[in-house]
Design a protein around this motif. Structure first.
Motif, short mmCIF file in Angstrom:
data_model
loop_
_atom_site.label_atom_id
_atom_site.label_comp_id
_atom_site.label_asym_id
_atom_site.label_seq_id
_atom_site.Cartn_x
_atom_site.Cartn_y
_atom_site.Cartn_z
N ALA A 150 14.02 -1.58 -5.22
CA ALA A 150 15.50 -0.97 -4.40
C ALA A 150 14.99 -2.14 -3.03
O ALA A 150 13.32 -2.26 -2.92
CB ALA A 150 14.83 0.05 -3.44
N THR A 151 16.12 -2.08 -2.40
CA THR A 151 15.51 -3.00 -1.19
C THR A 151 16.41 -2.20 0.11
O THR A 151 17.29 -1.69 -0.03
CB THR A 151 16.61 -4.37 -1.40
OG1 THR A 151 17.78 -3.82 -1.87
CG2 THR A 151 15.92 -5.22 -2.58
N TRP A 162 9.24 -0.85 -4.15
CA TRP A 162 8.64 -0.66 -5.94
C TRP A 162 8.46 0.47 -6.22
O TRP A 162 7.91 1.15 -5.80
CB TRP A 162 7.87 -1.50 -6.85
CG TRP A 162 8.90 -3.09 -6.75
CD1 TRP A 162 7.57 -4.25 -5.59
CD2 TRP A 162 9.47 -3.59 -7.60
NE1 TRP A 162 8.50 -5.24 -6.40
CE2 TRP A 162 9.63 -5.05 -7.54
CE3 TRP A 162 10.02 -3.68 -8.71
CZ2 TRP A 162 10.32 -6.53 -8.18
CZ3 TRP A 162 10.72 -3.89 -10.16
CH2 TRP A 162 10.68 -5.90 -8.93
N PHE A 163 9.30 1.71 -6.61
CA PHE A 163 8.86 2.80 -6.24
C PHE A 163 8.91 3.39 -8.50
O PHE A 163 9.63 2.58 -9.14
CB PHE A 163 10.06 3.67 -6.11
CG PHE A 163 11.61 3.45 -6.87
CD1 PHE A 163 11.50 4.75 -7.63
CD2 PHE A 163 11.88 2.93 -6.58
CE1 PHE A 163 12.58 4.90 -7.85
CE2 PHE A 163 13.21 2.77 -7.06
CZ PHE A 163 13.73 3.99 -7.53
N THR A 164 7.79 4.79 -8.57
CA THR A 164 7.75 5.21 -10.01
C THR A 164 8.34 6.46 -9.75
O THR A 164 8.05 7.68 -8.90
CB THR A 164 7.12 4.73 -10.78
OG1 THR A 164 6.24 5.69 -11.68
CG2 THR A 164 6.00 5.34 -10.00
N MET A 165 9.22 6.84 -10.56
CA MET A 165 9.60 7.79 -10.81
C MET A 165 8.72 8.76 -11.69
O MET A 165 9.18 10.03 -12.53
CB MET A 165 11.66 8.16 -11.83
CG MET A 165 12.53 7.90 -10.73
SD MET A 165 13.75 7.95 -11.57
CE MET A 165 13.97 6.74 -12.57
N SER A 170 9.23 12.13 -3.36
CA SER A 170 10.22 10.84 -2.84
C SER A 170 9.59 10.33 -1.53
O SER A 170 10.21 11.47 -0.03
CB SER A 170 11.22 11.54 -2.44
OG SER A 170 12.39 11.08 -1.99
N ASP A 171 8.77 10.08 -1.13
CA ASP A 171 8.09 9.22 0.00
C ASP A 171 7.08 8.32 -0.71
O ASP A 171 7.36 7.18 -0.70
CB ASP A 171 6.70 10.51 0.18
CG ASP A 171 6.66 10.63 2.17
OD1 ASP A 171 6.40 9.02 2.29
OD2 ASP A 171 5.70 11.70 1.82
N GLY A 172 6.49 7.41 0.86
CA GLY A 172 5.58 6.23 0.48
C GLY A 172 5.45 6.21 1.86
O GLY A 172 4.91 6.64 3.31
N LEU A 179 13.89 7.89 -1.87
CA LEU A 179 14.00 7.10 -3.32
C LEU A 179 14.22 8.40 -4.11
O LEU A 179 12.63 9.23 -3.88
CB LEU A 179 12.72 5.99 -3.64
CG LEU A 179 13.56 4.76 -2.41
CD1 LEU A 179 12.69 3.34 -2.15
CD2 LEU A 179 14.77 4.01 -3.64
N PRO A 180 13.84 7.83 -5.47
CA PRO A 180 14.08 9.09 -6.45
C PRO A 180 12.12 8.99 -6.73
O PRO A 180 12.41 9.31 -8.37
CB PRO A 180 14.45 8.82 -7.82
CG PRO A 180 15.25 7.68 -7.88
CD PRO A 180 14.73 7.34 -6.54
N GLY A 181 11.47 8.78 -6.13
CA GLY A 181 10.74 8.00 -6.99
C GLY A 181 8.99 8.15 -5.63
O GLY A 181 9.70 7.74 -4.90
N LEU A 182 7.86 7.81 -5.72
CA LEU A 182 6.77 7.76 -5.61
C LEU A 182 6.62 5.94 -4.94
O LEU A 182 7.16 5.35 -5.72
CB LEU A 182 5.78 7.73 -5.74
CG LEU A 182 4.59 6.94 -4.70
CD1 LEU A 182 4.42 7.65 -2.87
CD2 LEU A 182 2.90 7.77 -5.12
#
Length: 271
Positions: A150-151, A162-165, A170-172, A179-182
């Protein structure tokens, strides 16, 4: 050299409120390695520190691991009721970022000094919705997790996350969320700033509150624009502020301070 500093630049702030945050329980802790470059013209300024994201049911906190340990230690001792300033490079990582509801709140001293030598702390709020992500079909494997790309444009920089579902949080790191994953890894286009996940675990902990850290702490509410304006003004007039507070500087010292501040030119958000 440590000198007493009269906070003239705080005239930009809007008002003061009591420094108190209610205790928050956390159940997840994530460590990220944060690599950054303060001087855009020199790779020798590149540094790495560990940062910590603690997540609870209502909110999350993000800060460097060293700041977390320093604040935790400060909560166990009596704070110093004085404002001390060391002129020179501003510490860029002495922040606490709190995400709750649809708000991202950043707590940070303009001068970058830790709370054991500082009795004023600034904070400003942003909306999570201001961070607009563009999803991409690209995938990658990070620590055995399948991640998606995602950008976003944020703080004057283009970021790739780069996130993982597989971890539906929904954090980082830093202010990145929504986003729909970390988020496991994120960097800006120029590779000046990069966060990489190092560790994740379940915990049972409670946050250290500001009133525990310093009962006399003045919490200054401001705007993001005013905060960065005040910090830029401080960087540009560092030698002059030192003189105002009674420091005795030789001509060579003034030249050295101004030269050092010119190398402090690359910040995670451009303002």
């Amino acid at each position: 050299m440590k000198i007493i500093f009269f906070p003239l630049f705080f005239l930009l702030f809007q008002f003061t409120v009591k420094a108190q945050v209610k205790p928050v329980k956390f159940d997840t802790k994530i460590l990220y390695k944060f690599t950054y470059q303060n001087d855009s013209t020199s790779s020798a300024s590149r540094r790495s520190v560990f940062t910590q994201l603690t997540i609870g049911e209502q909110e999350s906190h993000f800060q460097t691991l060293s700041k977390f340990r320093s604040d935790s230690a400060l909560a166990l001792q009596e704070g110093r009721n004085m404002f001390v300033y060391t002129y020179g490079r501003i510490e860029p990582n002495n922040f606490l970022i709190v995400k709750r509801g649809d708000v991202i709140a950043t707590y940070e001293p303009v001068n970058g000094i830790k709370l054991d030598w500082n009795n004023e702390l600034s904070y400003y709020e942003e909306k999570k919705g201001d961070l607009q992500w563009e999803m991409h079909p690209d995938t990658a494997h990070i620590h055995d997790f399948v991640c998606q790309k995602a950008t976003a444009d944020w703080g004057g920089r283009k970021w790739t996350a780069w996130f993982t579902m597989d971890i539906p949080i929904s954090d980082g790191p830093y202010k990145f969320c929504g986003l729909p994953g970390l988020v496991l890894s994120i960097s800006d286009q120029d590779k000046f700033f990069k966060f990489d996940i190092a560790y994740i675990s379940k915990v049972n902990s409670v946050s250290v509150t500001f009133d525990q850290l310093r009962p006399d702490l003045a919490l200054q509410k401001t705007t993001k624009e005013s905060f960065y304006k005040a910090r830029k003004n401080l960087r540009n007039t560092m030698a002059e502020y030192a003189l105002l507070t009674g420091a005795r500087l030789s001509d060579a010292s003034k030249v050295n301070i101004r030269a050092e501040m010119k190398t402090d030119n690359n910040h995670i958000e451009r303002h």
